[in-house]
Scaffold this motif. Structure first.
Motif: not given
Length: 222
Positions: A51-63
């Motif tokens: 998701s982060a590579e696609a300019n979306g939410v990253g790991y920290q936001s998801i968890r």
């Protein structure tokens, strides 16, 4: 598995802010592309990176605890792919145990490469030690040897500094491994003996690892 992702998405977007709805749409697009690529690792770590590579939410936001809607969307796609959000075990992890499971949890490629090299070196020395232990015949040379007086002007060879062996990025990566912040990010804890354990108390790195590494880096005295 027949799951209406659009219905799930609309349910998750209901009552959310415009920013959160846009983030859900972006994450859904990344998940759709990932699903259609045939990949089936829907773990939070992997999807966070995708998701982060696609300019979306990253790991920290998801968890984050408050962002369960992101995890619910990932779980829906995982169910559609007939899998779960648990990270599937890799071949290396199945073969070599916890050491390689640790490598799978390290996102930084430089740190992961350094840890991999350390583990391989350790395995090589362990294999050589085991081979020596299996030697059943020991020959002791009892022949007298001539005594030679030590030379007073014998030269002393100094080991090269770490600067002459590792690049600045590699040294920085090793220093990062020694920090409490980096260990806590992975859910690990280090004790005064230099041992690293996970949240269940399982040993990840043996006693003396961190203290030895810090000595090599010159961060603590011998």
């Amino acid at each position: 598995m027949q799951i209406d992702i659009n219905a799930v998405l609309e349910t998750l977007k209901a009552g959310k802010s415009a920013k959160t709805q846009a983030s859900l749409d972006k994450l859904n697009e990344a998940l759709k592309a990932y699903y259609e690529s045939g990949k089936r690792d829907f773990s939070i770590t992997t999807i966070g990176r995708v998701s982060a590579e696609a300019n979306g939410v990253g790991y920290q936001s998801i968890r984050a605890t408050a962002n369960k809607h992101y995890r619910d969307l990932i779980e829906a796609w995982a169910a559609k792919a007939q899998t779960t959000t648990k990270k599937p075990p890799s071949v290396a992890a199945r073969k070599s145990g916890q050491d390689y499971q640790l490598l799978e949890r390290i996102d930084d490629p430089a740190v992961r490469a350094l840890f991999g090299q350390i583990i391989r070196e350790r395995d090589r020395y362990r294999s050589e030690a085991n081979m020596l232990k299996n030697q059943t015949q020991i020959v002791i040379d009892k022949r007298p040897t001539a005594y030679s007086e030590p030379q007073s002007d014998a030269s002393v060879e100094l080991l090269p500094s770490l600067k002459g062996i590792c690049s600045d990025n590699e040294i920085k990566a090793l220093q990062t491994v020694c920090t409490d912040e980096w260990l806590e990010k992975l859910g690990f804890q280090a004790n005064k003996l230099g041992q690293v354990k996970d949240e269940l108390g399982t040993e990840i790195l043996p006693r003396g690892f961190l203290t030895g590494l810090k000595k090599i880096l010159g961060e603590i005295d011998e």
